[in-house]
Design a protein around this motif. Structure first.
Motif, PDB file in Angstrom:
ATOM      1  N   SER A 195     -58.184 -54.913 -39.334  1.00 20.69           N
ATOM      2  CA  SER A 195     -58.956 -54.430 -38.188  1.00 20.69           C
ATOM      3  C   SER A 195     -58.137 -54.504 -36.901  1.00 20.69           C
ATOM      4  CB  SER A 195     -60.240 -55.258 -38.038  1.00 20.69           C
ATOM      5  OG  SER A 195     -61.085 -55.076 -39.154  1.00 20.69           O
ATOM      6  N   TRP A 222     -55.764 -51.511 -36.813  1.00 16.90           N
ATOM      7  CA  TRP A 222     -56.478 -50.260 -36.524  1.00 16.90           C
ATOM      8  C   TRP A 222     -56.907 -50.195 -35.058  1.00 16.90           C
ATOM      9  CZ3 TRP A 222     -55.067 -50.054 -41.313  1.00 16.90           C
ATOM     10  CH2 TRP A 222     -55.199 -48.870 -42.044  1.00 16.90           C
ATOM     11  N   GLU A 223     -57.417 -51.310 -34.533  1.00 12.51           N
ATOM     12  CA  GLU A 223     -57.851 -51.310 -33.129  1.00 12.51           C
ATOM     13  C   GLU A 223     -56.671 -51.099 -32.185  1.00 12.51           C
ATOM     14  OE1 GLU A 223     -60.724 -51.318 -31.784  1.00 12.51           O
ATOM     15  OE2 GLU A 223     -62.073 -51.824 -33.438  1.00 12.51           O
ATOM     16  N   ASP A 232     -62.035 -46.024 -37.450  1.00 11.34           N
ATOM     17  CA  ASP A 232     -61.403 -45.409 -38.620  1.00 11.34           C
ATOM     18  C   ASP A 232     -61.106 -43.932 -38.382  1.00 11.34           C
ATOM     19  OD1 ASP A 232     -61.302 -47.669 -40.231  1.00 11.34           O
ATOM     20  OD2 ASP A 232     -63.387 -47.433 -40.819  1.00 11.34           O
ATOM     21  N   HIS A 283     -67.481 -53.753 -46.325  1.00  7.76           N
ATOM     22  CA  HIS A 283     -66.806 -53.140 -45.178  1.00  7.76           C
ATOM     23  C   HIS A 283     -66.666 -51.627 -45.283  1.00  7.76           C
ATOM     24  CE1 HIS A 283     -65.804 -57.166 -43.739  1.00  7.76           C
ATOM     25  NE2 HIS A 283     -65.459 -57.468 -44.976  1.00  7.76           N
ATOM     26  N   ARG A 327     -74.614 -55.180 -42.911  1.00 10.85           N
ATOM     27  CA  ARG A 327     -73.387 -55.828 -43.385  1.00 10.85           C
ATOM     28  C   ARG A 327     -73.725 -57.139 -44.101  1.00 10.85           C
ATOM     29  NH1 ARG A 327     -68.396 -54.335 -41.061  1.00 10.85           N
ATOM     30  NH2 ARG A 327     -68.377 -52.066 -41.034  1.00 10.85           N
ATOM     31  N   ILE A 329     -59.002 -59.050 -43.675  1.00 10.91           N
ATOM     32  CA  ILE A 329     -59.895 -58.111 -42.984  1.00 10.91           C
ATOM     33  C   ILE A 329     -59.620 -58.140 -41.488  1.00 10.91           C
ATOM     34  CG2 ILE A 329     -62.283 -57.892 -42.201  1.00 10.91           C
ATOM     35  CD1 ILE A 329     -61.878 -56.394 -44.706  1.00 10.91           C
ATOM     36  N   THR A 330     -59.440 -59.327 -40.940  1.00  7.46           N
ATOM     37  CA  THR A 330     -59.153 -59.452 -39.507  1.00  7.46           C
ATOM     38  C   THR A 330     -57.850 -58.749 -39.149  1.00  7.46           C
ATOM     39  OG1 THR A 330     -60.326 -61.563 -39.373  1.00  7.46           O
ATOM     40  CG2 THR A 330     -58.735 -61.080 -37.642  1.00  7.46           C
ATOM     41  N   ARG A 382     -58.708 -48.637 -43.853  1.00  6.37           N
ATOM     42  CA  ARG A 382     -58.626 -49.979 -43.262  1.00  6.37           C
ATOM     43  C   ARG A 382     -59.046 -51.035 -44.284  1.00  6.37           C
ATOM     44  NH1 ARG A 382     -62.646 -52.552 -40.087  1.00  6.37           N
ATOM     45  NH2 ARG A 382     -63.748 -50.585 -40.043  1.00  6.37           N
ATOM     46  N   THR A 383     -60.158 -50.795 -44.977  1.00  7.73           N
ATOM     47  CA  THR A 383     -60.595 -51.720 -46.014  1.00  7.73           C
ATOM     48  C   THR A 383     -59.584 -51.774 -47.163  1.00  7.73           C
ATOM     49  OG1 THR A 383     -62.898 -51.203 -45.479  1.00  7.73           O
ATOM     50  CG2 THR A 383     -62.491 -52.314 -47.556  1.00  7.73           C
ATOM     51  N   SER A 439     -62.752 -47.090 -46.733  1.00  8.33           N
ATOM     52  CA  SER A 439     -61.864 -46.617 -45.678  1.00  8.33           C
ATOM     53  C   SER A 439     -60.460 -47.104 -45.970  1.00  8.33           C
ATOM     54  CB  SER A 439     -62.317 -47.110 -44.290  1.00  8.33           C
ATOM     55  OG  SER A 439     -62.157 -48.520 -44.207  1.00  8.33           O
TER      56      SER A 439
END
Length: 400
Positions: free
Chosen positions: A290, A293-294, A14, A212, A163, A286-287, A217-218, A215
């Motif tokens: 992520s 972002w990755e 993040d 999560h 988590r 979520i996948t 991303r979330t 952020s």
């Protein structure tokens, strides 16, 4: 690739990704509007408790109790296909300080009922001072349920750790929303799809941020989830109406109709379609967030289209496996119905329009379409949020 890794912050991906200002603002505004709409829905449809469309139902007659006793002896089960011999299917149970014989269905004995097991009986008081009568009600399964629950908690906490703990708290919150808002609101006669959208949105806001973290991303995953929920809700209204589904395909629906004739059962079916796909929908969004972002952290100077194409390659694999999950989950829940249909002298294709089978087909297709469309929607939102780094530019201080 090396440039991206050189600027990756120790705190995680993040901090390693530059977030575009306009995209960030637009996303947060949209989520804010969704949050306001959710609160409004909660206020409008919050169950009053005094205007239910369903009359209160008494579970048993006055004076009836449900004592638990211990099995002392198990007789032979009665045969299914011939006249039962005298005394078959009797189980001796020690209850209230004495032994009583109760008739038990053959499938209960065949399931392995044995001496020492606990069973719950239905005790009916007799008039004029006569002895009460007992009948079988259920097998006491608390022991199995407890060790399974404990094993589940241990496995989740041991592997997922914090988590996992936050996920369990989120699960408890979701159950509370269903029990104290969704079900009473539906019984009050509120719009099924409206209540489903409101409840699902409330659950996702809390569960995603709690599990999560706060952020962008979330937030992107949350926005994609809400898009998928909206698509599923819209499709459910159209499909249920177009297929002329009644929403009553089993005994539970028939019993509920007897107590609540004013309920809109097709609307309740639409609600069920939205809730059914909620967990899987959350998983894919979520996948995808992520993945975006990755990929951006690994290739900070890649174009938005390159990031989108890479993330969608991941998404397509996830879509394929998740569709299998949805279909086989429904096959598992409807296994006995499918078995019954398979022994009829008509094929499944000929029976496809029956209420039971058509409802499962519509459920599977509607949730799958919402799931599939949520993948490119979430990916596109993420790509718009994470901006490419200009060649030679230092890392932006305004990232998440």
């Amino acid at each position: 690739m090396g440039h991206g890794h050189a600027h990756r912050a120790p705190a995680g991906v993040d901090e390693a990704v530059e977030v575009g200002g306009p995209g960030r603002t637009a996303l947060l505004v949209a989520l804010g509007m969704a949050a306001v709409a959710t609160v409004v829905g909660l206020v409008v449809w919050w169950p009053s408790g005094d205007a239910s469309e369903v009359e209160s139902a008494q579970y048993a007659a006055d004076g009836v109790t449900f004592p638990v006793g211990e099995v002392r002896d198990v007789g032979e089960p009665c045969p299914f296909d011939e006249a039962p011999p005298e005394g078959c299917g009797l189980v001796t149970v020690e209850v209230d300080g004495r032994d009583v014989d109760v008739q038990v269905p053959p499938e209960v004995i065949n399931a392995g009922l044995a001496r020492g097991d606990s069973v719950e009986l239905l005790k009916t008081p007799a008039a004029d001072g006569a002895e009460s009568t007992y009948s079988y009600f259920a097998t006491d399964r608390d022991g199995t349920l407890v060790w399974l629950l404990l094993l589940f908690l241990v496995v989740v906490l041991a592997i997922a750790r914090w988590r996992g703990l936050f996920a369990l708290i989120g699960l408890a919150f979701g159950a509370a929303v269903v029990w104290w808002f969704l079900l009473p609101a539906l019984l009050d006669g509120a719009s099924g799809v409206g209540v489903a959208l409101t409840g699902a949105s409330a659950i996702m806001f809390v569960v995603l941020y709690m599990t999560h973290g706060l952020s962008m991303r979330t937030s992107t995953a949350l926005a994609g989830t809400l898009v998928g929920i909206a698509i599923t809700g819209l499709l459910s209204v159209v499909a249920v109406a177009d297929a002329r589904l009644t929403g009553i395909s089993d005994d539970a629906g028939g019993v509920l109709r007897a107590y609540g004739d004013g309920l809109d059962f097709p609307s309740l079916l639409g609600c069920a379609l939205v809730i059914a796909g909620l967990g899987v929908l959350n998983d894919v969004t979520i996948t995808q967030a992520s993945a975006v972002w990755e990929l951006r952290a690994a290739s900070p100077q890649a174009s938005r289209w390159e990031i989108y194409a890479g993330a969608m390659r991941i998404g397509r694999d996830h879509i394929a496996s998740t569709i299998y999950t949805i279909v086989f989950a429904y096959v598992g829940t409807a296994l006995l119905v499918l078995m019954l249909l398979s022994i009829y002298d008509r094929s499944l294709l000929e029976l496809r329009s029956t209420e039971q089978l058509a409802e499962e087909i519509v459920r599977t297709l509607v949730t799958s379409i919402g799931l599939v469309l949520a993948v490119p929607a979430t990916t596109a939102l993420g790509v718009l949020i994470v901006a490419p780094t200009r060649p030679g530019a230092p890392p932006s201080p305004g990232h998440e």
